[in-house]
Design a protein around this motif. Structure first.
Motif, PDB file in Angstrom:
ATOM      1  N   TYR A  90       4.055  -3.912   8.531  1.00 41.35           N
ATOM      2  CA  TYR A  90       3.292  -4.527   6.791  1.00 41.35           C
ATOM      3  C   TYR A  90       4.375  -5.278   6.638  1.00 41.35           C
ATOM      4  O   TYR A  90       4.404  -6.501   6.165  1.00 41.35           O
ATOM      5  CB  TYR A  90       3.097  -2.714   5.881  1.00 41.35           C
ATOM      6  CG  TYR A  90       2.645  -3.999   4.254  1.00 41.35           C
ATOM      7  CD1 TYR A  90       0.997  -4.380   5.239  1.00 41.35           C
ATOM      8  CD2 TYR A  90       3.343  -3.716   3.623  1.00 41.35           C
ATOM      9  CE1 TYR A  90       0.742  -5.098   3.691  1.00 41.35           C
ATOM     10  CE2 TYR A  90       3.260  -4.184   2.549  1.00 41.35           C
ATOM     11  CZ  TYR A  90       1.937  -5.034   2.262  1.00 41.35           C
ATOM     12  OH  TYR A  90       1.974  -6.127   1.439  1.00 41.35           O
ATOM     13  N   PRO A 126       0.897  -0.911   0.270  1.00 38.60           N
ATOM     14  CA  PRO A 126       0.342   0.372   0.031  1.00 38.60           C
ATOM     15  C   PRO A 126       0.563   1.309   0.100  1.00 38.60           C
ATOM     16  O   PRO A 126       2.190   1.605   0.552  1.00 38.60           O
ATOM     17  CB  PRO A 126      -0.629   0.092   1.443  1.00 38.60           C
ATOM     18  CG  PRO A 126      -0.051  -0.838   2.223  1.00 38.60           C
ATOM     19  CD  PRO A 126       0.699  -1.997   1.183  1.00 38.60           C
ATOM     20  N   SER A 127       0.164   2.406  -0.335  1.00 39.40           N
ATOM     21  CA  SER A 127       1.295   3.433  -0.461  1.00 39.40           C
ATOM     22  C   SER A 127       1.096   4.145   0.902  1.00 39.40           C
ATOM     23  O   SER A 127       2.079   5.001   0.822  1.00 39.40           O
ATOM     24  CB  SER A 127       0.500   4.756  -1.434  1.00 39.40           C
ATOM     25  OG  SER A 127      -0.653   4.782  -0.684  1.00 39.40           O
ATOM     26  N   ALA A 128       0.524   3.868   1.162  1.00 40.70           N
ATOM     27  CA  ALA A 128       0.657   4.104   3.321  1.00 40.70           C
ATOM     28  C   ALA A 128       2.143   3.250   3.855  1.00 40.70           C
ATOM     29  O   ALA A 128       1.974   3.921   4.851  1.00 40.70           O
ATOM     30  CB  ALA A 128      -0.072   4.283   4.114  1.00 40.70           C
ATOM     31  N   ALA A 129       2.781   1.671   3.145  1.00 37.65           N
ATOM     32  CA  ALA A 129       3.653   1.266   4.047  1.00 37.65           C
ATOM     33  C   ALA A 129       4.753   2.022   3.928  1.00 37.65           C
ATOM     34  O   ALA A 129       5.158   0.763   5.439  1.00 37.65           O
ATOM     35  CB  ALA A 129       3.229   0.090   3.053  1.00 37.65           C
ATOM     36  N   GLY A 130       5.156   2.841   4.449  1.00 28.83           N
ATOM     37  CA  GLY A 130       6.195   3.428   4.475  1.00 28.83           C
ATOM     38  C   GLY A 130       5.859   4.000   5.726  1.00 28.83           C
ATOM     39  O   GLY A 130       6.811   3.839   6.573  1.00 28.83           O
ATOM     40  N   SER A 131       5.001   4.322   6.271  1.00 32.17           N
ATOM     41  CA  SER A 131       4.223   5.091   7.343  1.00 32.17           C
ATOM     42  C   SER A 131       4.456   3.453   8.138  1.00 32.17           C
ATOM     43  O   SER A 131       3.699   4.096   9.597  1.00 32.17           O
ATOM     44  CB  SER A 131       3.567   5.925   7.403  1.00 32.17           C
ATOM     45  OG  SER A 131       2.309   5.492   6.894  1.00 32.17           O
ATOM     46  N   ARG A 132       3.418   2.639   7.957  1.00 32.96           N
ATOM     47  CA  ARG A 132       3.295   1.320   8.391  1.00 32.96           C
ATOM     48  C   ARG A 132       4.817   0.166   8.919  1.00 32.96           C
ATOM     49  O   ARG A 132       4.101  -0.860   7.365  1.00 32.96           O
ATOM     50  CB  ARG A 132       2.123   0.864   8.083  1.00 32.96           C
ATOM     51  CG  ARG A 132       1.058   2.261   8.723  1.00 32.96           C
ATOM     52  CD  ARG A 132       0.041   0.900   8.217  1.00 32.96           C
ATOM     53  NE  ARG A 132      -0.372   0.929   7.110  1.00 32.96           N
ATOM     54  CZ  ARG A 132      -1.214  -0.889   6.921  1.00 32.96           C
ATOM     55  NH1 ARG A 132      -0.638  -1.580   8.269  1.00 32.96           N
ATOM     56  NH2 ARG A 132      -1.008  -0.890   5.956  1.00 32.96           N
TER      57      ARG A 132
END
Length: 496
Positions: free
Chosen positions: A76, A67-73
């Motif tokens: 994941y 997902p695009s927000a994986a960098g902040s998670r």
């Protein structure tokens, strides 16, 4: 039993895949690729590939699932990699472009944390190209394994035909595996061994492993089932034991510094050959042969015993091993197996084998010099033995590997046998008390008066031959240089 989830093809070392310049793969995280193997390739863009993995895969992904927000998670990537490791994945290949220009840092960290090799797949390398490279490496490995096994089979079979078959098979096996091969007897004693002997601890462990595959007596004296083979490892050595199929408690033990593809098959081939060499080779049942022996000892004529042993007519084969030394019982048994007969008699430096005439050898056997009699009826077995002995002596003297007794019509057949025998006894009467002189004269005449060949045939010095022939001439009061005298003596010797 083999794991059904593992394909019957050799695995590919990950280092071999990284060495392919056409793929340009690069490892960027995880432990060293040394020792990591790939069983197959699987491509998946699932966020959780666990349900679709069997273990041993090189999993390929372009990161479409990220997902695009994986960098902040970061969790994941940690969850994703942990599921691949839990499924038994061998390595992860991440393809650059069209989705990602670089490998996400979170994925690199997760692979490093979970010990999963991470490979960077450049844009010019397709996933299908990676899969094709794996199949090519598998095919090459399989071809090399088959060549290794085939060459070993031929080498072991050749060793089994030698006059010392058991030591030869063990030596060849030890060479092929670069280790130590040993044959244990039914009581666990070491019968023969070859190769570099390991330390005492490894020898003890291999001996105990042999006990695992040796049949144990169960109820009513019947052997309890035992595994066909067993393996272990100790101090960097791979240990294996194979129960020999003859059912007599013999075991093959192997200690090798490593185990490559095909080694188990090679050792299994050696175990089969040793089973044949140590087992009782039968042309009839053991009970029938025992019965025949007892009847002969009790005075029953051979023609009445022969039906218990098989169909006639019969031939006698006399064999002597090339080189020095007398054949051991195992070598004699191996010779009988090669000729298809269990009626074998190791007699000093010569082995006698009684075979159905149809199985008499037509071609030489490696490592042996053979003399073969004519086909005879059972009542003529002693005559056939004499024929084989003379054929063997002539074969050794003329340095040919096989010689058959030549039975053909001759002038001697024009006389009644009893008259010919009476004439022979009268002519050779002066030599009657000296069997060695009679046999020396017979051999010398058969070899056209050659001192050297006669010496070889009789295993005596050439000067001994000269002395004996001179003594024959004196006792017979005749000139042995006269061809007419030689012809008459040869005629007589054929009838005594």
């Amino acid at each position: 039993m083999p794991d059904p989830s593992v394909p019957p093809t050799p695995p590919v070392p990950l280092t071999a895949l990284l060495a392919r310049e056409d793929l340009a793969l690069r490892q960027i995280a995880g432990p060293s690729a040394e020792g990591v193997v790939v069983h197959w390739v699987h491509t998946s863009e699932m966020a959780d590939p666990y349900p679709y993995l069997l273990g041993g895969e090189l999993l390929l992904s372009a990161g479409v699932h990220i997902p695009s927000a994986a960098g902040s998670r970061p969790s994941y990537f940690d969850d994703y990699v942990s599921r691949i490791v839990a499924a038994g994945g061998a390595a992860l290949g991440f393809g650059l472009a069209p989705v990602h220009d670089t490998v996400p840092e979170g994925l690199v960290a997760a692979c490093a944390g979970h010990g999963l090799p991470l490979l960077e797949v450049p844009p010019r390398t397709t996933f299908s190209g990676v899969a094709r490279a794996v199949w090519q490496l598998m095919a090459r490995a399989r071809l090399a394994e088959l060549r290794h096994v085939t060459e070993a089979q031929q080498s072991l079979a050749s060793a089994a035909s030698r006059p010392d078959p058991v030591p030869s098979v063990l030596r060849r096996l030890a060479q092929r595996l670069s280790g130590w091969a040993v044959l244990y007897g039914p009581e666990g004693t070491r019968i023969a061994a070859a190769g570099r002997e390991p330390g005492e601890e490894a020898r003890g462990a291999l001996g105990r492993l042999a006990g695992v595959v040796r049949p144990a007596d169960g109820p009513a004296g019947r052997p309890d089932p035992a595994p066909a083979s067993a393996t272990d490892s100790l101090a960097g050595l791979h240990l294996a034991a194979y129960g020999l199929g003859a059912g007599h408690g013999f075991v093959l033990g192997v200690a090798a510094p490593g185990r490559t593809a095909g080694d188990h098959t090679v050792a299994s081939v050696a175990a089969v050959l040793l089973s044949l060499l140590t087992g009782e080779q039968q042309s009839g049942t053991g009970a029938a042969r025992s019965s025949a022996l007892v009847r002969l000892l009790l005075g029953v004529p051979p023609e009445e015993v022969a039906p218990l042993l098989g169909d006639g007519p019969w031939a006698v084969v006399r064999a002597r091993p090339d080189g020095e030394g007398a054949p051991d019982p195992v070598a004699a048994s191996a010779l009988g197996a090669a000729l298809g007969s269990a009626l074998v008699d190791p007699a000093g430096d010569v082995v006698r084998v009684l075979v159905p005439a149809g199985r008499a050898p037509d071609a030489p056997l490696p490592g042996w010099t053979l003399g073969v009699s004519a086909a005879v009826r059972p009542e003529d077995w002693p005559t056939a033995d004499t024929q084989a002995a003379r054929a063997l002596a002539r074969a050794r003297a003329t340095r040919v590997p096989l010689l058959r007794h030549g039975a053909r019509p001759a002038l001697a057949d024009l006389l009644p046998p009893d008259e010919a025998a009476a004439h022979a006894r009268a002519l050779l009467a002066p030599l009657t008390a000296h069997p060695a002189l009679t046999e020396t004269l017979r051999t010398w005449l058969s070899l056209h008066g050659s001192w050297d060949r006669t010496a070889v045939a009789l295993s005596v010095h050439r000067n001994t031959v000269r002395q004996r022939i001179a003594r024959c001439a004196t006792l017979l009061a005749t000139d042995l240089d006269d061809p007419d005298v030689r012809m008459e003596l040869w005629f007589a010797l054929r009838h005594v």
